[in-house]
Design an enzyme around this catalytic site. Structure first.
Site, PDB file in Angstrom:
ATOM      1  N   GLY A 671      -5.245  -4.443   0.402  1.00  0.00           N
ATOM      2  CA  GLY A 671      -6.453  -5.193   0.142  1.00  0.00           C
ATOM      3  C   GLY A 671      -7.474  -5.067   1.248  1.00  0.00           C
ATOM      4  O   GLY A 671      -8.666  -5.234   1.030  1.00  0.00           O
ATOM      5  N   VAL A 675      -4.046   3.002   4.732  1.00  0.00           N
ATOM      6  CA  VAL A 675      -3.167   3.291   5.858  1.00  0.00           C
ATOM      7  C   VAL A 675      -2.912   4.794   5.869  1.00  0.00           C
ATOM      8  O   VAL A 675      -2.612   5.388   4.820  1.00  0.00           O
ATOM      9  CB  VAL A 675      -1.849   2.512   5.763  1.00  0.00           C
ATOM     10  CG1 VAL A 675      -0.959   2.841   6.952  1.00  0.00           C
ATOM     11  CG2 VAL A 675      -2.107   1.013   5.697  1.00  0.00           C
ATOM     12  N   ASP A 808       1.178 -13.903   4.393  1.00  0.00           N
ATOM     13  CA  ASP A 808       1.344 -12.903   3.331  1.00  0.00           C
ATOM     14  C   ASP A 808       2.705 -12.226   3.484  1.00  0.00           C
ATOM     15  O   ASP A 808       2.803 -10.999   3.489  1.00  0.00           O
ATOM     16  CB  ASP A 808       0.209 -11.892   3.367  1.00  0.00           C
ATOM     17  CG  ASP A 808       0.110 -11.103   2.057  1.00  0.00           C
ATOM     18  OD1 ASP A 808       0.650 -11.570   1.036  1.00  0.00           O
ATOM     19  OD2 ASP A 808      -0.490 -10.018   2.057  1.00  0.00           O
TER      20      ASP A 808
END
Length: 1001
Positions: A671, A675, A808
């Site tokens: 989000g 990467v 998260d």
């Protein structure tokens, strides 16, 4: 004798009159400095701060002999820290007693300790000592050796015990020692009356020679990896007062002759693999606490249990006991806690378990009890939990049960009770959960229910209740769930329900409610689920409902009319408006449109619509192409403007990183950015997260659009909140189970975070995306991942100067190195809490109003409080544990609409067989017991109420306990209670299943 000679002799005995006394004073002053003793350390240390002391004997806690030589040091429970200077202490020639227990002392036990050859008493328990324990053979006079509850590692020098033949008290428990077989040498210490070796990483069998320790009154071998049977020779220990064997892998039956232990008061063999009957216990008339839960015992309880006069705690849940409970049980004893749930007991409930007026928790759920609830329990004013669900009980509930003043939970669900809810419910001021589902209750809900002001959960579903919901229901402002479905309620839904400001779930389906839906429901900002289906409701759908953030809405099969409010016009509610023929919507496909069109859409209009859509799609593709090109150009043009901030020693420069940021190197998308894998020139590999910054001004919110904006001279774009959070968090963390951040590389438009590269990807990939011939994770690897990840979170919550909330936690944010060791990663949503973590109050100041996380992992309190704290991380970690143990995803169609893995697991935690049935099919039979224990930890973590979830510190301990036989290395995350009794109580309650069965919660 000449007078001058006599005076000289007397002078020698005065404090400070000889060099020996001065030397000992210096040694004690050295101890004072080493332990950091000051005026403020403790009220007992005033004497340690005399300006010019003349003798160590003047100090509180120091004892001396008649010659003013120090014989004892007792500073236990004084809150001192620092280290112990054994090199100087052992120079005290008469020192026989060292007691420094229950402090915060650190350091190691040096070999200098061996010089304290006069010691008879050494107690260093409940401290923070580390390292290995040296050879203790020279301490041949020792009678008491207490080193429990520290962080000693390595193998204990068991051979030292050959020389310690005077020992009467040996306590080494709760240390992360290296694994070793049960030390048979201990059984030669025949003077022992206390042997405490719990949680000492012992394996193998309990040797028959244990029978030689006939002086024992306490034997504790719990929390180890012991296997095999309980040896019959244990019956020779006729003085035993306490026997603790819980949480091992012991097998077989209680040995013949066990009844000879006639002095036994506390017996705990829970969480083993024991079987057979318990007839040997019928002679143990002095039993105070009997805990045998989580075994495979069967048969009936001896009728002699009904004659025990001292029994306080009886925990037999999750076995295969059958027959009736002795009718007289509790008639003579001050029973406090009884849990015989999840067995096959039948017959009537014994009437006198609260005869002495001391009963606090009575849990007999999931059995085959029949008959009525004895009226005597209406007088049991001490009751906190009364749980009799899932039986075959019948009749009318005694009126006084409803008004018990201290009861927190009344759980009567899934029986055959009848009659009404007594008006006395209004006197139950402490009641917060009232479960009556699945019975034959009838009549109306009494108006007096508003008096039970602590109510959090009401479940009256599937009964024969009728009448209207009383308007007084709106006074229950702590109520979170109101479940009244499948009854015969009628009349209007009261407008006052809007006063239940904490409501999260309302289910009134399958009744005969009429009238309009109250607009006041729109005031319930915590509401997450609203089900009113299969009633006779009419009128329009209130516009006020549009303001709610509902995940479940079902108004189907009513008589509603008019247009569905635009804020609710979405197909996401899965037919929630169906069965209302007079409802209309221009957005919901299965409803009639609200306005007539001038005719059927023509083919031309349809074609034009399709062309416009295709043109818009083409523009999107062109935009993406230009965006990628512009990004590449920006990286090239601005490569000289990157600002590097390193957090570790670097072997690369920013140019090497920046040049590798291309689509070819993408290994993940999240989000907050992509990467990339970057292979460095030196042969090393790093992972780079690219985060785009939002513009400093304007209304553009799209990251892609923000990246395309031109950079004006002099403008400074602010760093994104995610980037700041991740850098501030990770740059300060040093823990083996948290991903390493090497550096940050920032420009005006974007930032790069350079991490260690973890070649085995994420835990999600390994569990759910195994393909291409790769093998799935075996149980041993999964278990070690669970413990390692738990320690990483424990460090974040408890190990930092300011606790860190991740926000998260999920399997895709747990990364794995080449050895499958876990690292907690992705701190884009982290927040350093302002207050101390650990508060049981989910509304404390340590919570944040920012809603974040991933569907399937989000704790339920997000929906009804908009506040999260560390217990929200615990919930998410519980979901990860369920993934590890079951192999399932958090969200799957099989679970049902608006259901997740937490619900799916809870519905199946009803018996040993059903628990084993939901485990990953790849586990071997020998691994399933351990996996089931981890699953129970997961259920605890995902309790509905945040306050009932354990802390991450407790989760680590429970996982290590669940693993039992494993060698986890030096358990850096291991923390324990300093009070043995409280720790025992915590252990008992923490392993209870908080789910549909929900024993003891």
């Amino acid at each position: 004798m000449p007078l001058h000679l006599l005076l000289l002799i007397l002078l020698c005995f005065l404090p400070g009159s000889n060099s020996s006394s001065e030397s000992e004073l210096q040694i004690i002053l050295h101890l004072k400095n080493s332990l950091g003793i000051t005026n403020s350390t403790d009220s007992g240390f005033q004497t340690w701060n005399i300006p010019s002391p003349t003798s160590p004997c003047q100090f509180h806690g120091i004892t001396c002999n008649s010659g003013f030589s120090v014989t004892g040091i007792d500073l236990s429970n004084k809150r001192v820290s620092g280290t112990i200077p054994f090199s100087s202490l052992c120079q005290l020639p008469s020192l026989a007693n060292i007691s420094l227990a229950s402090n915060y002392i650190s350091g190691i036990l040096t070999s200098d300790l061996r010089n304290c050859t006069e010691l008879t008493y050494l107690d260093l328990s409940f401290n923070n000592l580390t390292g290995t324990i040296p050879d203790l053979s020279p301490l041949h006079k020792l009678q008491t050796l207490a080193l429990s509850d520290n962080f000693f590692s390595g193998v204990f020098p068991w051979t030292s015990l050959r020389n310690l033949t005077s020992l009467t008290y040996l306590s080494l428990a709760d240390n992360p020692f290296a694994a070793s077989a049960f030390p048979v040498l201990v059984t030669n210490l025949t003077k022992l009356y206390w042997l405490y070796l719990s949680d000492s990483n012992l394996h193998g069998e309990i040797p028959p020679s244990i029978g030689q320790l006939t002086a024992l009154i306490d034997l504790e071998l719990a929390d180890n990896s012991l296997s095999g049977p309980i040896p019959p020779e244990i019956a020779k220990l006729e003085k035993l007062w306490q026997l603790e064997l819980y949480n091992n892998s012991l097998t077989g039956t209680l040995p013949s002759g066990f009844g000879n232990l006639s002095e036994l008061a506390n017996f705990d063999a829970s969480m083993n693999l024991l079987e057979g009957n318990v007839s040997e216990l019928r002679l143990l008339k002095k039993l105070v606490s009997l805990q045998l839960f989580y075994n495979d015992f069967s048969g009936e309880l001896p009728r002699e249990f009904g004659e025990f006069k001292y029994l306080v705690n009886l925990s037999l849940y999750s076995n295969r006991f059958s027959g009736e409970l002795p009718a007289t049980i509790g008639s003579w004893s001050e029973l406090n806690f009884v849990d015989v749930s999840t067995n096959s007991f039948s017959g009537k409930i014994p009437p006198d378990m609260c005869r002495m007026g001391t009963m606090k928790k009575l849990l007999i759920l999931e059995n085959k009890f029949s008959g009525e609830i004895p009226a005597t329990y209406g007088d049991c004013t001490t009751l906190i939990r009364f749980r009799v669900s899932n039986n075959s009980l019948s009749g009318v509930v005694p009126a006084a049960i409803w008004s018990l003043p201290n009861v927190n939970i009344i759980d009567l669900k899934i029986n055959q009770f009848e009659g009404g809810i007594n008006a006395g419910i209004g006197k139950a001021k402490s009641l917060y959960q009232l479960y009556l589902a699945g019975n034959k209750f009838s009549g109306e809900i009494p108006v007096e229910i508003a008096g039970a002001s602590s109510l959090v959960g009401i479940d009256f579903s599937s009964n024969n209740l009728s009448g209207q919901i009383p308007a007084s229901i709106g006074e229950l402002n702590s109520l979170v769930s109101l479940l009244l479905q499948n009854n015969s309620f009628s009349g209007a839904i009261p407008e006052t329900i809007g006063g239940c400001v904490s409501l999260n779930a309302i289910n009134l389906a399958d009744n005969f409610f009429s009238g309009e839906i109250p607009a006041s429901l729109g005031e319930l900002q915590s509401l997450n689920s609203l089900v009113l289906s299969n009633n006779e409701l009419s009128g329009v759908v209130p516009e006020s409902l549009s303001s709610l953030k509902l995940s479940s809405l079902d108004l189907s099969n009513n008589e509603l009319t008019g247009a569905v409010p635009s804020g609710l016009s979405a197909n996401a509610y899965n037919g929630g408006f169906a069965g209302n023929p007079n409802l209309c919507s221009n957005s919901i496909s299965y409803l009639s449109p609200c306005s007539r069109s001038s005719g059927s859409p023509s083919r031309i209009r349809l074609a034009v619509t399709c062309l416009l859509a295709a043109f818009a799609l083409l523009l999107c593709f062109m935009g993406l192409f230009l965006l990628k090109k512009r990004r590449s150009d920006r990286f090239t043009e601005n490569s000289a403007s990157w600002d590097v901030k390193s957090f570790r020693v670097l072997s690369f420069d920013e140019q090497e990183i920046v040049k590798s940021i291309s689509e070819d190197n993408v290994i993940g998308k999240g989000g907050s950015g992509n990467v990339y894998r970057v292979d460095l020139g030196g042969g090393n590999t790093v992972a780079v997260k690219h985060i785009l910054h939002p513009p400093s001004t304007g209304t553009v919110t799209s990251k892609a659009t923000a990246a395309m904006l031109p950079t004006r001279p002099g403008s400074v774009r602010s760093l994104s909140r995610e980037f700041e959070a991740e850098v501030n968090t990770l740059s300060s963390i040093r823990h083996v189970n948290v991903v390493k951040l090497y550096c940050s590389i920032t420009s005006e438009e974007s930032s790069l975070l350079v991490y260690e590269y973890l070649p085995n990807g994420s835990l999600w990939d390994q569990i759910h995306s195994v393909a291409g011939g790769k093998l799935g994770l075996d149980w041993e690897t999964r278990y070690e991942i669970a413990v390692g990840a738990a320690k990483g979170l424990e460090y974040l919550h408890h190990g930092c100067d300011r606790p860190i909330l991740h926000r998260d936690v999920k399997s895709s944010n747990i990364l794995l190195d080449e050895f499958f060791k876990p690292r907690i990663g992705d701190f884009g949503l982290a927040k350093i809490l302002q207050g101390a973590v650990g508060s049981e109050d989910s509304s404390s100041s340590s919570s944040t109003h920012v809603i974040a996380g991933t569907h399937g992992y989000i704790a339920p309190e997000y929906a009804y409080t908009w506040k999260v704290n560390e217990k929200s991380d615990v919930y998410s970690f519980g979901v990860v544990l369920m993934e590890l143990v079951t192999g399932r995803r958090p969200i799957e169609p099989e679970y049902g609409d608006n259901k997740d893995i937490v619900y799916w697991v809870a519905r199946r935690m009803t018996s040993r067989d059903s628990i084993f049935g939901i485990l990953d099919g790849s586990f071997r039979e020998s691994e399933k017991e351990e996996a089931a224990r981890v699953l129970k930890v997961a259920v605890l973590c995902t309790a509905m109420l945040p306050a009932t979830r354990p802390s991450m510190r407790t989760v680590v301990q429970m996982l290590e306990d669940a693993g039992g036989p494993r060698l986890l290395g030096e358990s850096e995350g291991k923390h324990r209670s300093s009070d043995r009794a409280e720790a025992k109580l915590d252990k008992v309650s923490s392993y209870k299943v908080v789910s549909v069965s929900n024993h003891g919660c």
